[in-house]
Design an enzyme around this catalytic site. Structure first.
Site, PDB file in Angstrom:
ATOM      1  N   HIS A 145       0.866  -1.183   0.000  1.00 23.43           N
ATOM      2  CA  HIS A 145       0.000   0.000   0.000  1.00 23.43           C
ATOM      3  C   HIS A 145       0.904   1.235   0.000  1.00 23.43           C
ATOM      4  O   HIS A 145       1.560   1.508   0.999  1.00 23.43           O
ATOM      5  CB  HIS A 145      -0.919  -0.002   1.230  1.00 23.43           C
ATOM      6  N   LEU A 146       0.933   1.923  -1.128  1.00 22.68           N
ATOM      7  CA  LEU A 146       1.821   3.089  -1.232  1.00 22.68           C
ATOM      8  C   LEU A 146       1.074   4.398  -1.004  1.00 22.68           C
ATOM      9  O   LEU A 146       1.671   5.466  -0.972  1.00 22.68           O
ATOM     10  CB  LEU A 146       2.557   3.087  -2.581  1.00 22.68           C
ATOM     11  N   ASP A 205      -8.618  -5.080  -2.842  1.00 22.26           N
ATOM     12  CA  ASP A 205      -7.942  -5.289  -1.556  1.00 22.26           C
ATOM     13  C   ASP A 205      -8.269  -4.218  -0.515  1.00 22.26           C
ATOM     14  O   ASP A 205      -8.375  -3.036  -0.814  1.00 22.26           O
ATOM     15  CB  ASP A 205      -6.430  -5.344  -1.730  1.00 22.26           C
ATOM     16  N   HIS A 245      -8.926 -10.433  -1.633  1.00 23.64           N
ATOM     17  CA  HIS A 245      -8.802 -10.260  -0.179  1.00 23.64           C
ATOM     18  C   HIS A 245      -9.995 -11.023   0.398  1.00 23.64           C
ATOM     19  O   HIS A 245     -11.127 -10.545   0.328  1.00 23.64           O
ATOM     20  CB  HIS A 245      -8.876  -8.760   0.129  1.00 23.64           C
ATOM     21  N   HIS A 283      -2.823 -12.659   1.068  1.00 17.02           N
ATOM     22  CA  HIS A 283      -2.577 -12.806   2.516  1.00 17.02           C
ATOM     23  C   HIS A 283      -3.395 -13.900   3.221  1.00 17.02           C
ATOM     24  O   HIS A 283      -4.137 -13.622   4.171  1.00 17.02           O
ATOM     25  CB  HIS A 283      -2.734 -11.472   3.247  1.00 17.02           C
ATOM     26  N   ASP A 305       2.189  -6.919   2.376  1.00 16.40           N
ATOM     27  CA  ASP A 305       0.999  -6.159   2.793  1.00 16.40           C
ATOM     28  C   ASP A 305       1.435  -4.916   3.571  1.00 16.40           C
ATOM     29  O   ASP A 305       0.804  -4.525   4.564  1.00 16.40           O
ATOM     30  CB  ASP A 305       0.017  -7.017   3.603  1.00 16.40           C
ATOM     31  N   GLY A 318      -3.302  -2.640   9.800  1.00 15.22           N
ATOM     32  CA  GLY A 318      -2.173  -2.605   8.872  1.00 15.22           C
ATOM     33  C   GLY A 318      -0.853  -2.395   9.566  1.00 15.22           C
ATOM     34  O   GLY A 318      -0.799  -1.795  10.652  1.00 15.22           O
TER      35      GLY A 318
HETATM   36  O1  DOR Z   1      -4.430  -4.598   7.505  1.00 10.89           O
HETATM   37  C1  DOR Z   1      -4.719  -4.199   6.392  1.00 10.89           C
HETATM   38  N1  DOR Z   1      -4.436  -2.950   5.994  1.00 10.89           N
HETATM   39  N2  DOR Z   1      -5.352  -5.030   5.558  1.00 10.89           N
HETATM   40  C2  DOR Z   1      -5.849  -4.599   4.385  1.00 10.89           C
HETATM   41  O2  DOR Z   1      -6.387  -5.382   3.655  1.00 10.89           O
HETATM   42  C3  DOR Z   1      -5.748  -3.170   4.004  1.00 10.89           C
HETATM   43  C4  DOR Z   1      -4.587  -2.560   4.640  1.00 10.89           C
HETATM   44  C5  DOR Z   1      -4.573  -1.070   4.526  1.00 10.89           C
HETATM   45  O3  DOR Z   1      -4.831  -0.541   3.441  1.00 10.89           O
HETATM   46  O4  DOR Z   1      -4.225  -0.398   5.519  1.00 10.89           O
END
Ligand code: DOR
Length: 427
Positions: free
Chosen positions: A60-61, A149, A178, A231, A304, A323
Site C-alpha cells: 500500500h503506497l 484489496d 482479499h 494474505h 501487505d 495494517g
Molecule cells: O491490515 C490491512 N491494511 N489489511 C488490508 O487489507 C488493508 C490494509 C490497509 O490498506 O491499511
C-alpha cells in the site's frame, strides 16, 4: 566499459542455482558474469548473495490520497532498502485505482521511484463492490492484477462476472482476492478466539476468510479465470488451496511475513500496531502458514506493507486502522524465521511472485548476460535490530521494533542504477 558497474566477489543465485562470480552491468543490463571483472564503479559483494531483485505482490503506497502516511517515493525507498526492485501497488487509494486516469497517475509517479511500481486495478468501481471497473482499459495500460484489496468482493454473481470478463481479456491478467466475508467479520477487530474473549475485543472468525476462499475456488473452476489468494492466514484456507491445486486448478496464493511470525496473543498489549486484516491468528495457523511456505502450497511471501500515521495508530484498538509496515523487514524475517535455505526464500520473494505479477521479463531473474539489471545483494549473516524510527517509510507502524534479525540488503540495483549502496538509499 564506460559507466559500467561491477558487483564484486559475491555468489550469484537465481532459480537456476548458484555460482561464484562478479556481475558486470552496463546500459541497464547485465553484460558479463565471471571472475575478475572490472568496471568504472565497483561495489563489494563479498560474503553476499547476488540475486534477482525481490518482487512484492502487495504493498500500500497510499498515493494518491493519503500522502500523510506514505508516498510512492517514500514507499519505493523502503522497498529498495528491503531489496525489492518491483512492487504491486494496491488500489485502495483515494480515489481508488479503478480506471485509466488513476492508473496513469500512479505509473507517472512511479517513473522516478526507487523501484518499479506496478499499479493493481480495482475489480469494482470505487472498490464499492457494486459495479465492475473498466478492467480492459486498465489492462491495456499494462495492469496485470486486479483486486478490491482492503475488502473482498462480497457479491457472488458480480465476482463470477468479474472472472468471466477477466478470463476473456486479450492479455493475461490475474484476479486477486482479499478473502473476507463482510457480514461474518462485521465489527471484528482481531481473530475471534481465546484472546478476543479474554481481551473483550470483538473478533472475526477464521471462517470469514475460508468461506470466500471456498467460493473463489468454485468460481475459478467455473470460469477458468486466473485466481490469486492474497494474505492467506488460516490452516483451513491453506488446506482448501492445497486440495484445489491437487485437483489441477491453477490458483496461486501468498502469505505475509506477519502471518508466519506473530499470533493473536500479541494483541494482549491492546497496542493497535498489532491490528491487521486478516488478523493475526492462532499458533496452529502460524504453523500451517510456515508449512505451506515450506511445501509450496503458498507461492509467494508478500508484505501487505500498510503504512498508517502515528495519530491514526494511537487511537484505541477498536478505532485504529488495520495494517503494519513490511517492506524493510520482509527478507530478514523470512531468512531468520523460516526453516528454508536462502534459495527457497528467494523463490518466495523474487521469481515466483514475479511470475504471478506478470513482470518476469524484467524482474525475478535469471541473472544472466543480456538480462535487465534488477538485482539485490544480500548479506545473509548480517545481524541487525529493527528500529522503526529509522524506516524510510513516512509511517512508523512496524510490529517488530527491537526484534533482532539476520540477513540484510547491502545493495539494490534498479535498471543498472545502484539505488541502495551499503544499506543506504542513494536518493
Ligand atoms: O491490515 C490491512 N491494511 N489489511 C488490508 O487489507 C488493508 C490494509 C490497509 O490498506 O491499511
Amino acid at each position: 566499459m564506460t559507466g559500467s558497474l561491477v558487483l564484486k566477489g559475491g555468489r550469484v543465485l537465481d532459480a537456476g542455482g548458484g555460482r561464484d562470480g562478479d556481475v558486470a552491468i552496463s546500459g541497464g543490463r547485465i553484460v558479463a558474469i565471471g571472475p575478475d571483472l572490472s568496471g568504472d564503479r565497483v561495489l563489494d559483494a563479498g560474503g553476499c548473495v547476488v540475486a534477482p531483485g525481490l518482487v512484492d505482490l502487495h504493498a500500500h503506497l497510499r498515493q494518491p490520497g493519503h500522502e500523510e502516511a506514505e508516498t510512492i517515493e517514500t514507499g519505493s525507498r523502503a522497498a529498495a532498502l528491503g531489496g525489492f526492485t518491483a512492487v504491486v501497488a494496491m488500489p485502495n487509494t483515494e480515489p481508488a485505482i479503478d480506471g485509466a486516469g488513476v492508473v496513469r497517475e500512479v505509473q507517472e509517479l512511479g517513473r522516478t521511484a526507487l523501484c518499479d511500481v506496478f499499479p493493481a486495478g480495482a475489480i469494482t468501481l470505487g472498490r464499492a463492490g457494486h459495479r465492475l471497473a473498466p478492467m480492459a482499459e486498465m489492462a491495456e495500460l499494462g495492469v496485470r492484477m486486479f483486486t478490491d484489496d482492503g475488502a473482498g468482493v462480497q457479491d457472488n454473481g458480480l465476482m463470477r462476472r468479474a472472472m468471466e470478463y477477466a478470463a476473456g481479456l486479450p492479455r493475461p491478467v490475474v484476479l486477486a482476492q482479499h478473502c473476507e466475508d463482510g457480514a461474518l467479520c462485521g465489527g471484528g477487530h482481531m481473530h475471534e478466539g481465546e484472546w478476543s474473549s479474554r481481551l473483550g475485543i470483538a473478533g472475526q472468525p477464521a471462517e470469514a476468510e475460508e468461506l470466500m476462499v471456498m467460493r473463489d475456488i468454485a468460481l475459478a473452476r467455473l470460469t477458468g479465470a486466473r485466481t490469486h489468494f492474497q494474505h492467506l492466514s488460516t490452516a483451513g484456507s491453506l488446506s482448501m488451496v492445497r486440495a484445489a491445486r491437487g485437483g489441477g486448478l491453477a490458483v496461486t496464493a501468498e502469505a505475509t511475513t506477519h502471518h508466519f511470525t506473530l499470533t493473536h496473543a500479541a494483541c494482549a498489549s491492546y497496542d493497535p500496531v498489532y491490528k491487521v486484516n486478516p488478523p493475526l491468528r492462532t499458533d496452529a495457523d502460524v504453523a500451517a502458514v510456515r508449512q505451506g511456505l515450506a511445501e509450496g502450497a503458498i507461492d509467494a511471501i508478500a508484505t501487505d506493507h500498510a503504512p498508517h500515521t502515528q495519530e491514526a495508530k494511537e487511537q484505541p484498538f477498536d478505532e485504529a486502522p488495520p495494517g503494519m509496515l513490511g517492506l524493510e523487514t520482509a527478507l530478514a524475517l523470512a531468512l531468520s524465521e523460516l526453516d528454508l535455505p536462502i534459495e527457497g526464500v528467494l523463490a518466495l520473494l523474487s521469481w515466483q511472485p514475479a511470475a504471478i505479477a506478470g513482470v518476469e521479463d524484467d524482474h525475478g531473474g535469471p541473472v544472466a548476460e543480456g538480462r535487465p539489471a534488477n538485482l539485490c545483494v544480500v548479506d545473509p549473516d548480517h545481524a541487525w535490530t529493527v528500529d522503526p524510527a529509522r524506516s524510510a517509510s513516512r509511517s512508523r507502524n512496524s510490529p517488530y521494533a527491537g526484534r533482532r534479525l539476520r540477513g540484510r540488503v547491502r545493495h539494490t540495483v534498479l535498471r543498472g542504477e545502484p539505488v541502495v549502496v551499503d544499506g543506504e538509499a542513494q536518493r
